[in-house]
Write a protein that holds these residues in place. Structure first.
Motif, PDB file in Angstrom:
ATOM      1  N   TYR A 110       0.754  -1.328  -0.036  1.00  0.00           N
ATOM      2  CA  TYR A 110      -0.153  -0.119  -0.020  1.00  0.00           C
ATOM      3  C   TYR A 110       0.954   1.144   0.014  1.00  0.00           C
ATOM      4  N   GLY A 111       0.759   2.144  -0.963  1.00  0.00           N
ATOM      5  CA  GLY A 111       1.541   3.430  -1.121  1.00  0.00           C
ATOM      6  C   GLY A 111       0.932   4.425   0.175  1.00  0.00           C
ATOM      7  N   GLY A 112       1.807   4.608   1.091  1.00  0.00           N
ATOM      8  CA  GLY A 112       1.457   5.469   2.111  1.00  0.00           C
ATOM      9  C   GLY A 112       1.702   6.849   2.134  1.00  0.00           C
ATOM     10  N   THR A 113       1.079   7.726   2.963  1.00  0.00           N
ATOM     11  CA  THR A 113       1.601   9.259   2.773  1.00  0.00           C
ATOM     12  C   THR A 113       1.472   9.826   4.294  1.00  0.00           C
ATOM     13  N   MET A 114       2.412  10.687   4.333  1.00  0.00           N
ATOM     14  CA  MET A 114       2.482  11.480   5.705  1.00  0.00           C
ATOM     15  C   MET A 114       1.553  13.052   5.271  1.00  0.00           C
ATOM     16  N   LEU A 115       0.646  12.980   4.227  1.00  0.00           N
ATOM     17  CA  LEU A 115      -0.047  14.134   4.108  1.00  0.00           C
ATOM     18  C   LEU A 115       0.900  15.117   3.547  1.00  0.00           C
ATOM     19  N   GLU A 116       1.659  14.534   2.670  1.00  0.00           N
ATOM     20  CA  GLU A 116       2.732  15.516   1.938  1.00  0.00           C
ATOM     21  C   GLU A 116       2.087  16.462   0.803  1.00  0.00           C
ATOM     22  N   ALA A 118       4.354  13.197  -5.519  1.00  0.00           N
ATOM     23  CA  ALA A 118       4.909  12.699  -6.840  1.00  0.00           C
ATOM     24  C   ALA A 118       6.131  11.563  -6.350  1.00  0.00           C
ATOM     25  N   ALA A 119       6.976  12.121  -5.457  1.00  0.00           N
ATOM     26  CA  ALA A 119       8.097  11.202  -5.321  1.00  0.00           C
ATOM     27  C   ALA A 119       7.339   9.708  -4.950  1.00  0.00           C
ATOM     28  N   THR A 120       6.611   9.530  -4.014  1.00  0.00           N
ATOM     29  CA  THR A 120       5.861   8.366  -3.687  1.00  0.00           C
ATOM     30  C   THR A 120       5.350   7.663  -4.912  1.00  0.00           C
ATOM     31  N   ALA A 121       4.617   8.331  -5.566  1.00  0.00           N
ATOM     32  CA  ALA A 121       3.872   7.823  -6.757  1.00  0.00           C
ATOM     33  C   ALA A 121       5.125   7.264  -7.744  1.00  0.00           C
ATOM     34  N   HIS A 122       6.234   7.834  -8.026  1.00  0.00           N
ATOM     35  CA  HIS A 122       7.188   7.356  -8.659  1.00  0.00           C
ATOM     36  C   HIS A 122       7.707   5.876  -8.350  1.00  0.00           C
ATOM     37  N   VAL A 123       7.836   5.828  -6.868  1.00  0.00           N
ATOM     38  CA  VAL A 123       8.191   4.438  -6.151  1.00  0.00           C
ATOM     39  C   VAL A 123       7.238   3.588  -6.539  1.00  0.00           C
TER      40      VAL A 123
END
Ligand SMILES: O=C(O)C[C@H]1C=CC(=O)O1
Ligand SMILES: [Mn+2]
Length: 369
Positions: free
Chosen positions: A294-300, A306-311
Motif C-alpha cells: 500500500y502506498g502510504g502518505t504523511m499528508l505531503e 509525486a516522489a511516492t508515486a514514482h516509487v
C-alpha cells in the motif's frame, strides 16, 4: 557539484479539520528542500510530517534545522550526479532523521533524473504502471458529513477507497460510526480503518471482530507500534487484513515484521523508510515474504506525493492501492500544475525528474518567516 541546499517551511490550511487519534490538523506544514547544482539543475524534496511531534520523532522545525546545520554542509561541494555516494555519506554520518534523509535523497534523485532527462521512476528500476488507485480519508469527525463526503468522491469518480480515522472515541462508538458509513456506501466502496495505535490488544480484539463482521476490508495499525507481538496475534486471529504503518520504519522493521508474520500489508512511506531507495527495499521484503503493498502518505504536498508515486509505479503488485491524496487536502498548491487525479487514479507524472515544477511565488507567499 552541489552548490547549495535550502529548506522551507510552508504553512498551508487544510480544506477541513482532519481529525486523527494523534492530532487534529487545520494546517499542514510542508517541509521542502531545494538542492541547486553547479550545472544549473535544481532538485526538490519533501520531508513533511503530521501534527508537529504528535506522529513521528521529527518535527518540521527539527527537520529544517538538522538539514541546515548538519546535512547540507556535508553535501555542498560533492558531485551532484553521484547520488549514491552523497547518500552513503549522509547515512554514515547522520543517525536517525529519516524524514530529512528522504527529502535530501528525493532532491538528489530529482536533479539526477532531470540531468538524464528521464522520469524519476526510471532511476528506480522503471515504472510498470502509469496510474495508481488512490484512497481518500474520511476524518471530519462527523458521520453524516463523512458519508456526504464519500458520496461526493464517488460521484466525482475521484475515490472509491475510503480510510476512516478512528481511535479517539470508545471502541464501540467508533465501530458504530464506521459501520454506518459502510452501510451507506455499500459495495460501491472499499471501507478501511486506521486506528493510529490507539487500541489495547483487548480493545482491538473487540473492535476488529465487529469491523470484520461488518465488511471492513483493512485494519491499519490497531495497536502500539512497538507491540509487534500483539500485531502478529491479531493477524493470526482474524481473516480481515491487518496493515503495519507506524510499526514500519524502514527495511529492518520490514524484515522483523515479516519474520514475525505480523502483518498482511505494509504501508510503504518514503519518509518513514528514510528515503526512496530504502522504501524500495521495504517493498522487496514485502514481495519476498508475501506481504501486500500500500502506498502510504504523511499528508505531503505535491513534491512528496509525486516522489511516492514514482516509487509505487515500480511495484509489480500494488494490491491495496495508495492514499496519495495529500495535495487534495490542502487549500493551496505549491506546484505550477497540480497532479492529475482522474477515474479514481493518480496519474504518475511523466516529465523529467519528479515531473512537477514548484511555483516559487506561491511558495514564498505561504513560507514561514
Ligand atoms: O496513515 C497515517 O497514519 C497518516 C496519514 C495518512 C493519511 C491520513 O489521513 O493520515
Ligand atoms: Mn496510518
Amino acid at each position: 557539484m552541489i552548490q547549495n541546499i535550502e529548506t522551507y517551511l510552508v504553512d498551508v490550511p487544510t480544506i477541513r479539520p482532519h481529525r486523527m487519534s494523534v492530532a487534529t490538523m487545520n494546517t499542514q506544514t510542508l517541509v521542502l528542500v531545494r538542492l541547486r547544482c553547479a550545472d544549473g539543475i535544481t532538485g526538490w524534496g519533501e520531508a513533511t510530517t503530521i501534527g508537529g511531534l504528535g506522529y513521528g520523532g521529527e518535527s518540521p522545525e527539527s527537520i529544517k534545522t538538522n538539514i541546515d546545520t548538519y546535512i547540507a554542509p556535508l553535501l555542498v561541494g560533492m558531485e551532484a550526479s553521484e547520488v549514491a555516494k552523497a547518500m552513503a555519506r549522509v547515512r554514515k554520518v547522520i543517525q536517525g532523521n529519516r524524514f530529512a534523509k528522504c527529502a535530501i535523497e528525493t532532491a538528489l534523485l530529482d536533479a539526477q533524473a532531470r540531468r538524464l532527462n528521464v522520469p524519476l521512476s526510471e532511476l528506480l528500476g522503471g515504472r510498470v504502471r502509469d496510474a495508481l488507485p488512490v484512497a481518500w480519508v474520511l476524518a471530519s469527525g462527523d458521520t453524516a458529513r463523512d458519508i456526504a463526503e464519500g458520496e461526493k468522491m464517488l460521484e466525482l469518480r475521484r475515490h472509491r477507497i475510503f480510510k476512516l480515522k478512528i481511535g479517539l472515541r470508545d471502541v464501540m462508538d467508533d465501530v458504530a460510526h464506521v459501520l454506518e458509513i459502510k452501510r451507506a456506501l455499500g459495495e460501491r466502496a472499499s471501507v478501511r480503518v486506521d486506528v493510529n495505535q490507539a487500541w489495547s490488544e483487548t480493545d482491538a480484539v473487540r473492535g476488529i471482530a465487529a469491523l470484520e463482521a461488518g465488511g471492513i476490508d483493512l485494519i491499519e495499525q490497531p495497536v502500539k507500534a512497538g507491540n509487534r507481538a500483539a500485531l502478529a496475534r491479531l493477524k493470526q486471529r482474524f481473516d480481515v487484513a491487518i496493515m503495519a504503518d507506524e510499526a514500519l520504519h524502514g527495511p529492518a522493521d520490514a524484515l522483523a515484521l515479516a519474520q514475525a508474520d505480523a502483518a498482511d500489508v505494509f504501508a510503504v512511506k518514503i519518509t518513514q523508510s528514510g528515503g526512496l531507495l530504502p522504501a524500495l527495499e521495504v517493498a522487496t521484503v514485502a514481495r519476498l515474504a508475501g506481504v501486500g503493498l500500500y502506498g502510504g502518505t504523511m499528508l505531503e504536498g505535491g513534491v512528496g506525493t509525486a516522489a511516492t508515486a514514482h516509487v509505487c509505479s515500480t511495484f509489480a503488485e500494488l494490491a491495496w492501492g495508495t492514499e496519495l491524496f495529500g495535495p487534495l487536502l490542502l487549500t493551496q498548491e505549491v506546484l505550477r500544475e497540480p497532479l492529475v487525479y482522474r477515474d479514481f487514479m493518480l496519474q504518475v507524472p511523466t516529465g523529467p525528474g519528479l515531473g512537477v515544477e514548484i511555483d516559487m511565488d506561491k511558495l514564498r507567499a505561504m513560507q514561514r518567516v
